[in-house]
Design an enzyme around this catalytic site. Structure first.
Site, PDB file in Angstrom:
ATOM      1  N   SER A 125       9.759   5.997  -2.792  1.00 51.91           N
ATOM      2  CA  SER A 125       9.598   4.999  -1.748  1.00 51.91           C
ATOM      3  C   SER A 125       8.568   5.504  -0.755  1.00 51.91           C
ATOM      4  O   SER A 125       8.510   6.704  -0.483  1.00 51.91           O
ATOM      5  CB  SER A 125      10.936   4.773  -1.034  1.00 51.91           C
ATOM      6  N   SER A 126       7.790   4.576  -0.206  1.00 52.35           N
ATOM      7  CA  SER A 126       6.817   4.982   0.815  1.00 52.35           C
ATOM      8  C   SER A 126       7.534   5.584   2.017  1.00 52.35           C
ATOM      9  O   SER A 126       6.984   6.407   2.735  1.00 52.35           O
ATOM     10  CB  SER A 126       6.003   3.775   1.269  1.00 52.35           C
ATOM     11  N   GLY A 149       9.388  -3.952  -8.290  1.00 52.76           N
ATOM     12  CA  GLY A 149      10.227  -2.807  -8.627  1.00 52.76           C
ATOM     13  C   GLY A 149      11.700  -3.146  -8.475  1.00 52.76           C
ATOM     14  O   GLY A 149      12.092  -3.884  -7.574  1.00 52.76           O
ATOM     15  N   GLY A 175       6.053   4.952  -8.258  1.00 57.62           N
ATOM     16  CA  GLY A 175       6.774   3.701  -8.518  1.00 57.62           C
ATOM     17  C   GLY A 175       5.796   2.543  -8.695  1.00 57.62           C
ATOM     18  O   GLY A 175       5.934   1.715  -9.612  1.00 57.62           O
ATOM     19  N   HIS A 176       4.786   2.499  -7.822  1.00 57.90           N
ATOM     20  CA  HIS A 176       3.758   1.456  -7.950  1.00 57.90           C
ATOM     21  C   HIS A 176       2.945   1.653  -9.223  1.00 57.90           C
ATOM     22  O   HIS A 176       2.543   0.695  -9.871  1.00 57.90           O
ATOM     23  CB  HIS A 176       2.809   1.486  -6.753  1.00 57.90           C
ATOM     24  N   VAL A 226      11.352   4.426 -10.391  1.00 60.10           N
ATOM     25  CA  VAL A 226      10.877   5.773 -10.726  1.00 60.10           C
ATOM     26  C   VAL A 226      11.498   6.737  -9.720  1.00 60.10           C
ATOM     27  O   VAL A 226      11.542   6.450  -8.524  1.00 60.10           O
ATOM     28  CB  VAL A 226       9.338   5.853 -10.665  1.00 60.10           C
ATOM     29  N   GLY A 248       0.818  -1.211   0.000  1.00 61.10           N
ATOM     30  CA  GLY A 248       0.000   0.000   0.000  1.00 61.10           C
ATOM     31  C   GLY A 248       0.850   1.259   0.000  1.00 61.10           C
ATOM     32  O   GLY A 248       2.021   1.215  -0.383  1.00 61.10           O
ATOM     33  N   ALA A 249       0.249   2.377   0.413  1.00 62.98           N
ATOM     34  CA  ALA A 249       0.909   3.692   0.338  1.00 62.98           C
ATOM     35  C   ALA A 249       1.444   3.883  -1.090  1.00 62.98           C
ATOM     36  O   ALA A 249       2.610   4.239  -1.300  1.00 62.98           O
ATOM     37  CB  ALA A 249       2.011   3.832   1.385  1.00 62.98           C
ATOM     38  N   ASP A 262      13.848  -2.294  -4.961  1.00 64.28           N
ATOM     39  CA  ASP A 262      14.205  -3.333  -3.988  1.00 64.28           C
ATOM     40  C   ASP A 262      14.875  -4.463  -4.771  1.00 64.28           C
ATOM     41  O   ASP A 262      14.281  -5.525  -4.984  1.00 64.28           O
ATOM     42  CB  ASP A 262      12.950  -3.814  -3.250  1.00 64.28           C
TER      43      ASP A 262
HETATM   44  O1  PAF Z   1       8.074  -4.678  -1.821  1.00 65.21           O
HETATM   45  C1  PAF Z   1       7.095  -4.754  -1.068  1.00 65.21           C
HETATM   46  O2  PAF Z   1       6.262  -3.862  -0.998  1.00 65.21           O
HETATM   47  C2  PAF Z   1       6.929  -5.986  -0.184  1.00 65.21           C
HETATM   48  O3  PAF Z   1       8.153  -6.460   0.243  1.00 65.21           O
HETATM   49  C3  PAF Z   1       6.112  -7.098  -0.858  1.00 65.21           C
HETATM   50  C4  PAF Z   1       6.807  -7.619  -2.092  1.00 65.21           C
HETATM   51  C5  PAF Z   1       4.738  -6.555  -1.229  1.00 65.21           C
HETATM   52  C6  PAF Z   1       5.931  -8.269   0.088  1.00 65.21           C
HETATM   53  O4  PAF Z   1       5.247  -7.903   1.252  1.00 65.21           O
END
Ligand code: PAF
Length: 284
Positions: free
Chosen positions: A187-188, A149, A37-38, A178, A32-33, A152
């Site tokens: 990043s959140s 992404g 990037g998402h 991004v 979430g958040a 990470d």
């Molecule tokens: O990258 C993340 O947001 C988390 O590590 C994931 C992959 C959703 C697993 O909880």
């Protein structure tokens, strides 16, 4: 409009309808958040899949620090709006008790040696928690493709290995980081930066860029690592954790004078108390 489901049963039912029509399912696992990037992950999924599922679950198993878990930002309403606009048709947002009905699970997924270094060294158990929840999400959604992404990067490498070693059929797709205009990776956690820390935070990208320029100029891997570390020397509020150059495929160590290949430069630092990570690729 996006459909919200909260149980694995409801998720399977909704995806059953997509599969009955022969549709390709893409899964974007998130906590979430959601940010730009998402949005890029969701757009990559929507461009190649008939149904894009976003999962929103703040996974307690991957937090080694209760305070970090408690202050992780939560914003399901705005997440739904962003995910819908980016092309997702389904959001899976289970409760903790739905994912872990008996509390901490007895059977967990051990991601092996790579989980113990870099991010794993300062966050014990983190990648075991990630590997376990990703395995559960893959089992629940059975996607044709799953999107992560590159921000990470270690997580991405571990997930690729997990999918191969545990024989999942999903295609793992890594999506480019991004960045803010000044280079800071989205990043959140950026929300936790004070104004002064936010101003200092682009040092991570500047360090990576310095390392990459060293390699581009014919420098060795160790010279590139030194160039990255040097970029942190005079940075205010910043505590460097690591600045390394590794093999891009398995994050194995690389030595000066080795043959050509894909490399990954990775850094981690605390900026005003907030832990940030970033990385860049380089082909020799
Ligand atoms: O990258 C993340 O947001 C988390 O590590 C994931 C992959 C959703 C697993 O909880």
């Amino acid at each position: 409009v996006i459909e919200l489901v909260e149980t694995p049963q409801a998720l399977r039912e909704a995806l059953g309808r997509v599969r009955a029509k022969g549709g390709r399912v893409g899964l974007v696992p998130t906590m979430g958040a959601l940010h730009e990037g998402h949005r890029a992950l969701l757009a990559a999924a929507a461009a190649t899949c008939d149904a894009t599922v976003v999962s929103v679950f703040v996974n307690p198993l991957q937090f080694d620090d209760a305070e970090d878990l408690a202050r992780y930002p939560r914003s399901l309403e705005s997440d739904l709006r962003l995910a819908e606009a980016a092309g997702a048709c389904l959001c899976f947002a289970p409760e903790v008790a739905t994912m872990y009905p008996a509390g901490r699970p007895q059977v967990v997924v051990d991601p092996g040696r790579l989980a113990l270094e870099l991010e794993g060294a300062s966050r014990p158990g983190h990648f075991l928690g990630v590997a376990t929840v990703v395995t559960k999400l893959l089992a629940m959604a059975a996607p044709d493709a799953v999107f992560f992404g590159e921000k990470d990067y270690q997580q991405l490498v571990i997930v690729r290995r997990l999918v191969a070693d545990l024989s999942f059929s999903a295609q793992v797709v890594g999506v480019e980081t991004v960045r803010e205009p000044d280079g800071l990776a989205m990043s959140s956690r950026n929300q936790h930066l004070s104004p002064r820390a936010r101003a200092a935070a682009p040092v991570l990208y500047q360090a990576l860029d310095a390392g990459r320029r060293e390699l581009q100029g014919g420098g060795t891997v160790s010279a590139a690592a030194r160039a990255m570390a040097a970029a942190f020397l005079d940075a205010p509020l910043v505590e460097l954790d690591y600045a390394v150059v590794r093999d891009a495929s398995d994050l194995g160590e690389v030595h000066d004078g080795l043959p050509t290949g894909e490399l990954r430069l990775l850094v981690a630092a605390k900026v005003g108390g907030v832990r940030l990570i970033d990385n860049l690729g380089f082909s020799r």
